[in-house]
Design an enzyme around this catalytic site. Structure first.
Site, PDB file in Angstrom:
ATOM      1  CG  ASP A  91      -1.865  -1.141   1.276  1.00  0.00           C
ATOM      2  OD1 ASP A  91      -1.397  -2.257   1.575  1.00  0.00           O
ATOM      3  OD2 ASP A  91      -3.058  -0.943   1.003  1.00  0.00           O
ATOM      4  CE  LYS A  92       1.381   7.964  -3.039  1.00  0.00           C
ATOM      5  NZ  LYS A  92       1.010   8.750  -4.228  1.00  0.00           N
TER       6      LYS A  92
END
Length: 693
Positions: free
Chosen positions: A232-233
């Site tokens: 995930d960012k």
């Protein structure tokens, strides 16, 4: 299918829940540090950052051999000067630009150059020989010029030498004479593993972007790195990464200069990491601003999630957060509508930064490729790759799409497969419920299954679960495995129901492809009907581009229901919305070190830095499938402290938070587990409204 403003869950088939318990209010990712992800390796070990230091003693042979891994760029200035006298200044400039693009790491998307028209055959022969002698990494041929009497020499990257044989020979590129050796130093001691493995810790960055930053600092290409999965960012994540022939001390020395990124736990290994080489991820999630009529509601919902799990939907991250969802682009590719796909990638969309919106609008109105390229940030990889090709070959939309790096362009097709799977999963729940196996359900055969095959079929990792066995990978997975896979998947019959050997947890559904079986009940119709509505055939090829054809993609299987593993939860209270509630790997290192020996993220040399990783993302998600906004981080620096929340609230009122910890297999979405708990949307737009309340 029509474009929509933003993707909502029901648009991509996310519509059902397992339990009918009431939900409650909770804010997901109010701060990016509320979402922590630690990779789980193939042995079941949770990957953590525990040390930033290189090993105290590097192998002796490094010093003996004097290995210098940074000296990997070969200069061709003298050859270009000689070429200028042979071909003229304009062609020499073209050649120099081509070599610079290859040096910059763009081999997969470098377009050929066409030199000036030349009617002298003997001169063209001299040109061909010059390239053979001086630029072995390039090949030349002849194409028609502006009229019949003129010919032009075309120059392109030599992607497959005749003597390049053996496994993966189709995919290997000759490295020896290229101007940029992305694979590290050839002068490497034999007694040391050729890959350096390290733990990558990143904050508010996606994996590719973080590795791009590191690669730029090392002077190597992104493909030098290997990793098991994209994280995930908008989160704090830790994962394993390998890099070819680089020294630990060199990488460790970068930590002082990196913001939002740290590297540590170095060791040398014999093999690099590949996508899918992980068991899953360990999540630590803090839901803030909990509001409920009773704590008993929270306890009942959490207990139900632990016992029954959630519907294993592909989350919204899979479909992008722009106004042109990635599955719409995938549908266009599957139909063979190349220009439409290009237009959707380049068209203006809602919620982007002003500079990007301005560039997209400019292209839409002017069709000026060169002018648009000057405006588009470099981190928009897909858009720039498309435009670079259109610049060299106007109107060649298919080639423009193929110029997008493969892992990115296949996300479009995978997104459409996920769109169909989600709808099929919802129909399965609506029609047959969530408690029992029914006639015609697909399951893995328990009596015949082997670990090898089940691992292959069930890996389901987010990036490649659509074409792991496609025609381009035949040399990686032997042909007979294809037949084995389906021999271990069966449709439940009356005898199975009577024996009771299968439960609801065993039910699987296929990701559409040419080598998967479909359920033998009504659920099979969902795939065909929805694809037909979108003008797509799941059984007939409508164009000759294999990678964009569902009949050339093998497909795989995915469990419909998933339970969180080692699930723990607890209720907490807090007063400061900006206070971090979960200890990160870096926090633990800072606590164990003497004062000021490890600088906090975003600070260096005692001065506060403008940390470019902490961008206020109110209108975008942390998705890995958002190809059109790939690496969206480096454009604008924003003064936002590491501990600032999206809400910006500093209220001293008492609030309640729910801390969740659990492990999920690769490609399962933690946001879908949260959705089952809260009974609310997981969209960024929805949780933005909660922040503002």
């Amino acid at each position: 299918m029509m474009a929509m403003k933003t993707v909502e869950e029901h648009d991509v088939g996310i519509s059902c829940f397992i339990s009918d318990l009431p939900g409650f209010r909770g804010i997901l990712k109010q701060r990016y540090s509320d979402f922590i992800v630690n990779e789980v390796d193939g042995d079941g070990t949770v990957v953590q950052l525990s040390s930033l230091d290189a090993p105290e003693k590097e192998p002796e042979s490094f010093r003996e051999n004097g290995t210098n891994t940074s000296d990997t760029v070969v200069s061709y200035s003298s050859q270009i000067e000689s070429f200028k006298s042979l071909a003229g200044e304009s062609d020499a400039v073209l050649l120099e630009e081509l070599i610079n693009k290859i040096n910059a790491g763009g081999e997969d998307s470098v377009s050929p150059i066409v030199l000036s028209p030349d009617s002298d055959k003997s001169h063209r022969k001299a040109m061909h020989n010059f390239f053979k002698e001086n630029f072995k990494f390039l090949v030349t041929d002849v194409v028609d010029g502006p009229d019949a009497s003129l010919k032009c020499i075309r120059v392109r990257l030599n992607s497959a030498e005749p003597n390049n044989k053996g496994k993966n020979s189709k995919k290997r590129k000759e490295r020896g004479d290229k101007p940029f050796d992305s694979r590290g130093s050839e002068n490497w001691p034999e007694n040391v593993g050729k890959f350096l493995r390290f733990h990558l810790y990143k904050e508010n960055k996606d994996t590719q972007e973080a590795l791009g930053v590191i690669g730029n600092m090392l002077g190597i290409q992104p493909k030098s790195f290997g990793f098991a999965g994209t994280k995930d960012k908008r989160a704090i994540t830790t994962q394993r990464v390998t890099v070819y022939k680089q020294r630990a001390s060199r990488l460790a020395s970068l930590n002082e200069r990196l913001f939002g990124i740290k590297m540590g736990d170095f060791c040398y290994v014999k093999e690099g990491l590949c996508l899918g080489q992980l068991l899953g991820n360990r999540f630590t999630i803090m839901l803030r601003g909990i509001v409920t009529d009773s704590e008993d509601t929270i306890k009942a919902s959490a207990d139900a999630l632990g016992r029954h799990g959630f519907i294993n939907y592909f989350g919204l991250q899979r479909f992008g957060s722009g106004s042109v969802p990635t599955h719409l682009i995938g549908a266009a590719l599957l139909r063979g509508e190349w220009k439409l796909a290009v237009d959707m990638i380049l068209d203006p969309r809602d919620g982007e930064r002003n500079a990007i919106a301005k560039a997209r609008k400019y292209y839409k109105e002017s069709n000026d490729v060169v002018g648009t390229l000057k405006q588009l940030p470099r981190y928009l990889v897909a858009e720039r790759a498309v435009l670079q090709t259109l610049k060299m070959s106007a109107g060649n939309y298919l080639q423009a799409l193929k110029s997008i790096p493969r892992t990115l362009r296949m996300l479009y097709v995978h997104s459409y497969q996920s769109y169909l799977w989600n709808h099929a999963a919802s129909k399965r729940v609506q029609k047959y419920g969530t408690e029992h196996v029914v006639l015609g359900d697909l399951v893995y055969c328990k009596e015949n299954s082997t670990g090898k095959v089940i691992k292959l079929v069930g890996s389901e990792y987010a990036e490649d679960c659509g074409d792991r066995y496609d025609s381009n990978n035949e040399d990686e997975v032997s042909g007979d495995i294809h037949e084995e896979i389906n021999s271990y998947v069966k449709a439940v019959d009356a005898e199975d129901l009577n024996s009771g050997c299968y439960t609801i947890d065993d039910v699987i559904l296929p990701m559409p492809g040419s080598r998967v079986n479909y359920p033998t009940n009504h659920i099979a119709n969902v795939y065909e009907d929805l694809a037909k509505k979108d003008g797509i055939s799941l059984t007939k090829r409508v164009h000759n581009v294999e990678e964009f054809s569902i009949t050339s993609i093998t497909g795989c299987y995915r469990r419909v229901f998933q339970k969180p593993i080692n699930f723990e939860w607890e209720l907490l209270t807090y007063t400061d919305s900006n206070k971090q509630l979960v200890e990160t790997d870096l926090d633990k290192i800072n606590k164990s070190k003497p004062m000021n020996t490890v600088k906090p993220m975003g600070a260096a040399n005692g001065k506060k830095e403008e940390s470019f990783d902490c961008i206020r993302e109110l209108d975008s998600s942390d998705d890995i499938a958002k190809v059109e906004n790939y690496n969206e981080i480096a454009g604008e620096e924003v003064k936002l402290q590491h501990d600032e929340s999206l809400s910006g609230s500093s209220s001293q009122d008492s609030h309640m938070a729910l801390k969740l910890s659990f492990t999920l297999p690769a490609s399962c979405y933690a946001t879908m587990a949260i959705r089952e708990l809260l009974k609310t949307s997981t969209s960024v737009a929805y949780h933005k409204t909660l922040n503002q309340q």
